[in-house]
Design a protein around this motif. Sequence first.
Motif, PDB file in Angstrom:
ATOM      1  N   UNK A  49       0.785  -1.109   0.074  1.00  0.00           N
ATOM      2  CA  UNK A  49       0.087  -0.008  -0.066  1.00  0.00           C
ATOM      3  C   UNK A  49       0.987   1.166  -0.121  1.00  0.00           C
ATOM      4  N   UNK A  50       1.969   1.326   0.977  1.00  0.00           N
ATOM      5  CA  UNK A  50       3.008   2.397   0.815  1.00  0.00           C
ATOM      6  C   UNK A  50       3.344   2.555  -0.383  1.00  0.00           C
ATOM      7  N   UNK A  51       3.997   1.569  -1.255  1.00  0.00           N
ATOM      8  CA  UNK A  51       4.569   1.622  -2.448  1.00  0.00           C
ATOM      9  C   UNK A  51       3.647   2.195  -3.380  1.00  0.00           C
ATOM     10  N   UNK A  52       2.424   1.770  -3.504  1.00  0.00           N
ATOM     11  CA  UNK A  52       1.337   2.108  -4.497  1.00  0.00           C
ATOM     12  C   UNK A  52       1.126   3.824  -4.181  1.00  0.00           C
ATOM     13  N   UNK A  53       0.827   4.225  -2.889  1.00  0.00           N
ATOM     14  CA  UNK A  53       0.551   5.363  -2.366  1.00  0.00           C
ATOM     15  C   UNK A  53       1.857   6.218  -3.068  1.00  0.00           C
ATOM     16  N   UNK A  54       3.050   5.926  -2.745  1.00  0.00           N
ATOM     17  CA  UNK A  54       4.123   6.788  -3.013  1.00  0.00           C
ATOM     18  C   UNK A  54       4.291   7.038  -4.735  1.00  0.00           C
ATOM     19  N   UNK A  55       3.871   5.905  -5.056  1.00  0.00           N
ATOM     20  CA  UNK A  55       4.075   6.006  -6.640  1.00  0.00           C
ATOM     21  C   UNK A  55       3.109   6.870  -7.296  1.00  0.00           C
ATOM     22  N   UNK A  56       1.706   6.927  -6.717  1.00  0.00           N
ATOM     23  CA  UNK A  56       0.684   7.717  -7.302  1.00  0.00           C
ATOM     24  C   UNK A  56       1.088   9.141  -7.055  1.00  0.00           C
ATOM     25  N   UNK A  57       1.517   9.396  -5.999  1.00  0.00           N
ATOM     26  CA  UNK A  57       1.961  10.816  -5.720  1.00  0.00           C
ATOM     27  C   UNK A  57       2.958  11.430  -6.439  1.00  0.00           C
ATOM     28  N   UNK A  58       4.141  10.572  -6.469  1.00  0.00           N
ATOM     29  CA  UNK A  58       5.264  10.903  -7.458  1.00  0.00           C
ATOM     30  C   UNK A  58       5.114  10.947  -8.802  1.00  0.00           C
ATOM     31  N   UNK A  59       4.202  10.000  -9.382  1.00  0.00           N
ATOM     32  CA  UNK A  59       4.350   9.625 -10.981  1.00  0.00           C
ATOM     33  C   UNK A  59       2.800   9.794 -11.332  1.00  0.00           C
ATOM     34  N   UNK A  60       1.814   9.941 -10.588  1.00  0.00           N
ATOM     35  CA  UNK A  60       0.471  10.061 -11.027  1.00  0.00           C
ATOM     36  C   UNK A  60      -0.144   8.844 -11.094  1.00  0.00           C
ATOM     37  N   UNK A  61      -1.474   8.682 -11.342  1.00  0.00           N
ATOM     38  CA  UNK A  61      -2.005   7.551 -11.367  1.00  0.00           C
ATOM     39  C   UNK A  61      -1.385   6.462 -12.544  1.00  0.00           C
ATOM     40  N   UNK A  62      -1.155   6.871 -13.675  1.00  0.00           N
ATOM     41  CA  UNK A  62      -0.614   6.218 -14.730  1.00  0.00           C
ATOM     42  C   UNK A  62       0.764   5.661 -14.444  1.00  0.00           C
ATOM     43  N   UNK A  63       1.315   6.296 -13.300  1.00  0.00           N
ATOM     44  CA  UNK A  63       2.694   5.643 -12.917  1.00  0.00           C
ATOM     45  C   UNK A  63       2.593   4.341 -12.414  1.00  0.00           C
ATOM     46  N   UNK A  64       1.293   3.878 -11.941  1.00  0.00           N
ATOM     47  CA  UNK A  64       0.938   2.427 -11.402  1.00  0.00           C
ATOM     48  C   UNK A  64       0.905   1.410 -12.502  1.00  0.00           C
TER      49      UNK A  64
END
Length: 249
Positions: A49-64
């Motif tokens: 969860x922490x990884x997905x949240x940090x990814x979304x904040x740093x790279x946007x939804x498409x970053x996931x």
Amino acid sequence: MSNQDLSIAAKLINGGVAGLVGVTCVFPIDLAKTRLQNQHGKDMYKGMIDCLMKTARAEGFLGMYRGAAVNLTLVTPEKAIKLAANDFFRQLLMEDGMQRNLKMEMLAGCGAGMCQVVVTCPMEMLKIQLQDAGRLAAPHQSSTSAPSSSRSYTTGSASTHKRPSATLIAWELLRTQGLAGLYKGLGATLLRDIPFSIIYFPMFANLNNLGVHELTGKASFAHSFMSGCIAGSLAAVAVTPLDGKYGRI
């Protein structure tokens, strides 16, 4: 077209569609898995969860969904090869491929796992490079002098702190290492995919057979779906340590 040919064609289409839907639904979880596996003890992420949240904040939804295009492009031929190979070896090893013989089913799954790596290995290589690009880029975004350990682990001279494309990575690998570059980690991929298929195909066939109706000769969709979920989950759990080894090559 014979009924057997139609059945094989239907299986290939179903496998391809299922692969596309599966990639779309679970790719963020796969991205989190890759980044957690490749932290190398730096504890950038505390969990999925922490990884997905940090990814979304740093790279946007498409970053996931970084690297999803590679999987969406190659998942259909991968599933087609896997299913066709399993059916071929079942027909070869068992009369009509229908009777229950666990050892032969496991050998057929082994053959399917060996054949699918033709597509799986380069697909995983490119996907992991793209999935991990955001994690590798993080030190560059916070400091201009990132440690050398944050560099890519497969492309050699290819820079990954700038968002690379699958085409760029593939070209760099072919240019610097030849075709072998796309198949780096082949041994680990075989160690992962062969056991997975050995477990998955016989388990699914036997679980699905438990729900076959006498009148129709087929199991219900719900029963087949649950059989696939159980077989896939147990097979995935069994080979996760080998999958982690692949991610670190």
